[in-house]
Design an enzyme around this catalytic site. Structure first.
Site, PDB file in Angstrom:
ATOM      1  CG  ASP A 139      -2.099   0.945   1.185  1.00  0.00           C
ATOM      2  OD1 ASP A 139      -2.457   1.442   0.150  1.00  0.00           O
ATOM      3  OD2 ASP A 139      -2.755   1.399   2.154  1.00  0.00           O
ATOM      4  CB  CYS A 196     -24.832 -11.719  -0.885  1.00  0.00           C
ATOM      5  SG  CYS A 196     -24.399 -10.900   0.805  1.00  0.00           S
TER       6      CYS A 196
END
Length: 379
Positions: A139, A196
């Site tokens: 990151d 979902c």
């Protein structure tokens, strides 16, 4: 005479070494993310990146690891579980006087942990491939780590845009090791979200504007961590007591019911950050903040954003004379913080006038309580 390098055998060894270093999974993919480029451009065009100017500045480089590190042929993608025991999701969110910090940030800064392990993995590979050039990332560069992880078979992209693994849910960190050898690649896995939409339903601010698309400008993680300026007033009441990040979209995911707990000691919660009263956290001066958050990802937001976030949470808490006193004492330190203090004070005085009026638990909290029973044991 040296023997030719067996790349298939080396890939097997890399996965074994990675697991020995504490990664729960290691996958390998090429650097072609051309299919992601139009999606990335459309996301940027809609300004969903908010004030994160670096996302637009680096543009399509984020989808081209071989441009970021010339010579790169493969990306070794890794994941490491971080869900701590006794995460106390509903317990913390149900008590508006407690500061809620995203569970990934309760322990040591994951950037340091994963980067060192990735460096160790690169050095291990180098022992068997002397000409290897590698570079670890956690990151820490303009790179689309989630699409890379999906391509490497780590998991599939959920509707909340996070990577979901069939055996591990989504409570894990990702890291990448860029290498310049043509290792055999792994295959992506099938998406299993189906119809979902639990993550979308549970998002407090409606930041998941459509499946797989997050408007960062509405995301509580962005508002409390990335945003340097003023938090939009209409979103402040929706933040509740979340002062650093948000886990709601993951809490509602059915795949996280089987997510394993972390075994990394570095990711275990610090007592000073876990289930701590807002007023206690708000009382820290800057030196105390820096001391208590040393080695923690929380430190990166700095002291004034820390106070800004807690000011909002105190405005959302039930009326207390002690809260008004604490807010008054924090005035005139930073202009941005003052704006949020005034908002919080107004909210507190309004609640003072409404004392004795029964207030039903917000829908968001009722939803959280309903899914907590399905979370991993001890979480």
């Amino acid at each position: 005479m040296s023997h030719p390098l067996d790349l298939n055998l080396l890939a097997q060894h890399i996965k074994q070494w990675g697991q020995a270093l504490g990664f729960q999974q290691v996958g390998i993919c090429d650097t072609d993310l051309s299919l992601e480029e139009p999606r990335l451009q459309a996301w940027l065009d809609k300004q969903y990146h908010g004030d994160m100017a670096w996302m637009a500045r680096y543009g399509m480089m984020r989808a081209r690891p071989h441009e970021l590190e010339p010579g790169t042929l493969r990306v070794i993608s890794v994941r490491m579980n971080y869900l701590p025991p006794h995460a106390s999701f509903a317990k913390s969110l149900a008590d508006p006087n407690i500061g809620y910090i995203s569970r990934y940030a309760l322990g040591r800064d994951y950037h340091k942990v994963l980067r060192q392990r990735l460096k160790n993995l690169g050095e291990k590979i180098q022992q068997h491939c002397e000409n290897l050039h590698f570079r670890p990332f956690v990151d820490s560069a303009p790179m689309m780590e989630r699409p890379l992880a999906a391509k490497a078979g780590i998991g599939w992209t959920g509707k909340h845009s996070l990577i979901i693994n069939r055996e591990a849910g989504s409570w894990f960190f990702l890291g990448e090791l860029l290498v310049d050898i043509p290792l055999p690649v792994d295959q992506p896995v099938e998406e299993e979200c189906g119809r979902c939409i639990a993550c979308m339903t549970l998002c407090p601010t409606g930041a998941i504007v459509e499946p797989y698309i997050v408007d960062a400008r509405r995301c509580i993680s962005y508002l409390t961590i990335e945003l340097e300026g003023s938090i939009p007033e209409e979103l402040r009441p929706l933040m509740g007591n979340r002062i650093y990040g948000c886990d709601d979209c993951q809490m509602g995911c059915p795949w996280n019911r089987i997510a394993p707990l972390t075994e990394e000691q570095d990711f275990l919660p610090r007592s000073t950050l876990h289930h701590t009263a807002l007023l206690e956290l708000y009382a820290w001066d800057e030196a105390t903040f820096l001391s208590k958050t040393e080695g923690s990802p929380v430190r990166r937001i700095g002291y004034f954003r820390w106070l800004r976030n807690i000011s909002v949470a105190l405005g959302n808490a039930p009326y207390q004379a002690e809260i008004i006193e604490a807010l008054e004492q924090r005035k005139n330190l930073y202009a941005i913080v003052d704006e949020h203090i005034e908002w919080a004070l107004t909210r507190q005085w309004e609640k003072r006038e409404q004392r004795g009026v029964e207030v039903r638990a917000p829908k968001q909290l009722r939803l959280i309580r309903s899914v907590e029973k399905g979370l991993p044991r001890d979480a």
